[in-house]
Design a protein around this motif. Structure first.
Motif, PDB file in Angstrom:
ATOM      1  N   PHE A 256       0.800  -1.225   0.000  1.00 44.69           N
ATOM      2  CA  PHE A 256       0.000   0.000   0.000  1.00 44.69           C
ATOM      3  C   PHE A 256       0.836   1.281   0.000  1.00 44.69           C
ATOM      4  O   PHE A 256       0.273   2.381   0.039  1.00 44.69           O
ATOM      5  N   ALA A 257       2.153   1.128  -0.001  1.00 47.34           N
ATOM      6  CA  ALA A 257       3.040   2.302   0.013  1.00 47.34           C
ATOM      7  C   ALA A 257       2.765   3.189   1.225  1.00 47.34           C
ATOM      8  O   ALA A 257       2.591   4.407   1.122  1.00 47.34           O
ATOM      9  N   VAL A 258       2.694   2.553   2.399  1.00 47.89           N
ATOM     10  CA  VAL A 258       2.499   3.271   3.659  1.00 47.89           C
ATOM     11  C   VAL A 258       3.611   2.862   4.617  1.00 47.89           C
ATOM     12  O   VAL A 258       4.398   1.963   4.337  1.00 47.89           O
ATOM     13  N   SER A 259       3.644   3.497   5.775  1.00 49.51           N
ATOM     14  CA  SER A 259       4.641   3.117   6.769  1.00 49.51           C
ATOM     15  C   SER A 259       4.242   1.810   7.445  1.00 49.51           C
ATOM     16  O   SER A 259       3.058   1.431   7.460  1.00 49.51           O
ATOM     17  N   GLU A 260       5.206   1.133   8.021  1.00 50.76           N
ATOM     18  CA  GLU A 260       4.903  -0.106   8.740  1.00 50.76           C
ATOM     19  C   GLU A 260       4.026   0.172   9.946  1.00 50.76           C
ATOM     20  O   GLU A 260       3.176  -0.655  10.312  1.00 50.76           O
ATOM     21  N   GLN A 261       4.219   1.333  10.577  1.00 52.26           N
ATOM     22  CA  GLN A 261       3.387   1.699  11.726  1.00 52.26           C
ATOM     23  C   GLN A 261       1.938   1.889  11.303  1.00 52.26           C
ATOM     24  O   GLN A 261       1.007   1.477  12.018  1.00 52.26           O
ATOM     25  N   ARG A 262       1.739   2.500  10.148  1.00 52.38           N
ATOM     26  CA  ARG A 262       0.376   2.697   9.614  1.00 52.38           C
ATOM     27  C   ARG A 262      -0.263   1.352   9.296  1.00 52.38           C
ATOM     28  O   ARG A 262      -1.450   1.131   9.591  1.00 52.38           O
ATOM     29  N   ALA A 263       0.495   0.447   8.720  1.00 54.68           N
ATOM     30  CA  ALA A 263      -0.020  -0.878   8.399  1.00 54.68           C
ATOM     31  C   ALA A 263      -0.363  -1.652   9.661  1.00 54.68           C
ATOM     32  O   ALA A 263      -1.395  -2.342   9.727  1.00 54.68           O
ATOM     33  N   GLU A 264       0.482  -1.541  10.685  1.00 53.16           N
ATOM     34  CA  GLU A 264       0.242  -2.256  11.946  1.00 53.16           C
ATOM     35  C   GLU A 264      -1.045  -1.779  12.604  1.00 53.16           C
ATOM     36  O   GLU A 264      -1.834  -2.588  13.125  1.00 53.16           O
ATOM     37  N   GLN A 265      -1.288  -0.494  12.582  1.00 52.41           N
ATOM     38  CA  GLN A 265      -2.500   0.063  13.171  1.00 52.41           C
ATOM     39  C   GLN A 265      -3.740  -0.433  12.431  1.00 52.41           C
ATOM     40  O   GLN A 265      -4.740  -0.802  13.046  1.00 52.41           O
ATOM     41  N   ALA A 266      -3.672  -0.435  11.111  1.00 52.06           N
ATOM     42  CA  ALA A 266      -4.823  -0.855  10.316  1.00 52.06           C
ATOM     43  C   ALA A 266      -5.135  -2.335  10.500  1.00 52.06           C
ATOM     44  O   ALA A 266      -6.307  -2.728  10.551  1.00 52.06           O
ATOM     45  N   LEU A 267      -4.091  -3.148  10.623  1.00 49.90           N
ATOM     46  CA  LEU A 267      -4.285  -4.595  10.709  1.00 49.90           C
ATOM     47  C   LEU A 267      -4.558  -5.067  12.120  1.00 49.90           C
ATOM     48  O   LEU A 267      -5.549  -5.768  12.378  1.00 49.90           O
ATOM     49  N   TYR A 268      -3.706  -4.671  13.053  1.00 44.72           N
ATOM     50  CA  TYR A 268      -3.789  -5.184  14.424  1.00 44.72           C
ATOM     51  C   TYR A 268      -4.383  -4.169  15.413  1.00 44.72           C
ATOM     52  O   TYR A 268      -5.244  -4.518  16.227  1.00 44.72           O
ATOM     53  N   GLY A 269      -3.917  -2.929  15.352  1.00 43.35           N
ATOM     54  CA  GLY A 269      -4.372  -1.926  16.312  1.00 43.35           C
ATOM     55  C   GLY A 269      -5.865  -1.647  16.223  1.00 43.35           C
ATOM     56  O   GLY A 269      -6.505  -1.320  17.228  1.00 43.35           O
ATOM     57  N   SER A 270      -6.431  -1.788  15.046  1.00 35.35           N
ATOM     58  CA  SER A 270      -7.850  -1.522  14.830  1.00 35.35           C
ATOM     59  C   SER A 270      -8.747  -2.658  15.305  1.00 35.35           C
ATOM     60  O   SER A 270      -9.965  -2.492  15.400  1.00 35.35           O
ATOM     61  N   GLY A 271      -8.159  -3.834  15.565  1.00 33.77           N
ATOM     62  CA  GLY A 271      -8.949  -5.009  15.916  1.00 33.77           C
ATOM     63  C   GLY A 271      -9.460  -5.768  14.706  1.00 33.77           C
ATOM     64  O   GLY A 271     -10.183  -6.764  14.847  1.00 33.77           O
ATOM     65  N   LEU A 272      -9.083  -5.339  13.503  1.00 35.34           N
ATOM     66  CA  LEU A 272      -9.579  -5.966  12.277  1.00 35.34           C
ATOM     67  C   LEU A 272      -9.128  -7.422  12.162  1.00 35.34           C
ATOM     68  O   LEU A 272      -9.923  -8.311  11.826  1.00 35.34           O
ATOM     69  N   GLN A 273      -7.855  -7.702  12.450  1.00 32.91           N
ATOM     70  CA  GLN A 273      -7.360  -9.066  12.353  1.00 32.91           C
ATOM     71  C   GLN A 273      -8.070  -9.983  13.355  1.00 32.91           C
ATOM     72  O   GLN A 273      -8.416 -11.125  13.030  1.00 32.91           O
ATOM     73  N   THR A 274      -8.315  -9.487  14.556  1.00 29.58           N
ATOM     74  CA  THR A 274      -9.018 -10.290  15.560  1.00 29.58           C
ATOM     75  C   THR A 274     -10.434 -10.606  15.097  1.00 29.58           C
ATOM     76  O   THR A 274     -10.911 -11.747  15.250  1.00 29.58           O
ATOM     77  N   ALA A 275     -11.124  -9.628  14.532  1.00 33.91           N
ATOM     78  CA  ALA A 275     -12.479  -9.859  14.026  1.00 33.91           C
ATOM     79  C   ALA A 275     -12.469 -10.897  12.908  1.00 33.91           C
ATOM     80  O   ALA A 275     -13.374 -11.744  12.815  1.00 33.91           O
TER      81      ALA A 275
END
Length: 215
Positions: free
Chosen positions: A31-50
């Motif tokens: 996605f051409a974003v930072s790793e921190q941005r990707a981590e938030q979207a995937l894990y920090g948001s709870g999306l992966q858990t859902a």
């Protein structure tokens, strides 16, 4: 001595190793974003858990992740033109290309099957991870379990009591006849609360030592 007739193996850190940072790195590149941005979207948001809980199908998960990261991706495309669309399978593979096999565990699982006749897999995982692992040419990815219970399929995750109830029902045995190997202490404690035998360990020698206590 315990009268063990069935062994459930966890997937992550028991049969395969995984590195969530690598999944974030893959998404960041895609996605051409930072790793921190990707981590938030995937894990920090709870999306992966859902996703692992079965609340989202593959398409819904990929769409939500793309929706979250797409504005950053489009912005990056304006300064670094390239592919303007991202395929669903690319997203699913990006979050899944973080596993490596613990190859010795293939022999361990088969040895347990020879002794007991049946073995099972009990894992908190999502459809994409399981599909990606099964597509790899690894000895552990070719294992066929008599019972496979994945959180995404039953809408329950360890250490919730429901997933253990379903797992026990699936193998058709009393709790004291089941042994469970998992890398997380809370999951092991929950299994013991259901009357199972359970050991906290990682794959490889630790798993072999744990099994030797019972078999």
């Amino acid at each position: 001595m315990a009268n063990i007739e069935f062994v459930y193996f966890d997937l992550g850190n028991v049969l395969v190793r995984f590195d969530p940072a690598l999944a974030c790195r893959n998404l960041a590149t895609l996605f051409a974003v930072s790793e921190q941005r990707a981590e938030q979207a995937l894990y920090g948001s709870g999306l992966q858990t859902a996703y692992e809980h079965g609340e989202l199908c593959d398409q819904e998960f990929a769409q939500q992740l793309c929706s979250d990261l797409c504005s950053d991706f489009i912005s990056a495309q304006q300064t670094a033109p390239g592919r303007s669309t991202i395929a669903q399978q690319d997203v699913l593979d990006a979050i899944s290309e973080m596993f490596t096999p613990i190859e010795s565990m293939a022999g361990v699982v088969e040895d347990v099957r020879e002794r007991l006749g049946r073995v099972g897999l009990l894992s908190n995982t999502c459809f994409a991870h399981w599909d990606w692992i099964r597509r790899q040419n690894w000895a552990v990815s070719k294992l066929d379990f008599e019972v496979t219970l994945l959180s995404c399929e039953v809408a329950s995750m360890k250490p919730d009591a429901e997933i253990y109830r379903l797992a026990q029902q699936a193998c058709g045995l009393a709790g004291e006849q089941i042994l469970f190997l998992d890398d997380k202490a809370e999951n092991v404690a929950a299994a013991r609360n259901q009357g199972w035998h359970a050991e906290c360990c990682f794959g490889g020698q630790q798993a072999m030592d744990a099994l030797a206590k019972y078999l």
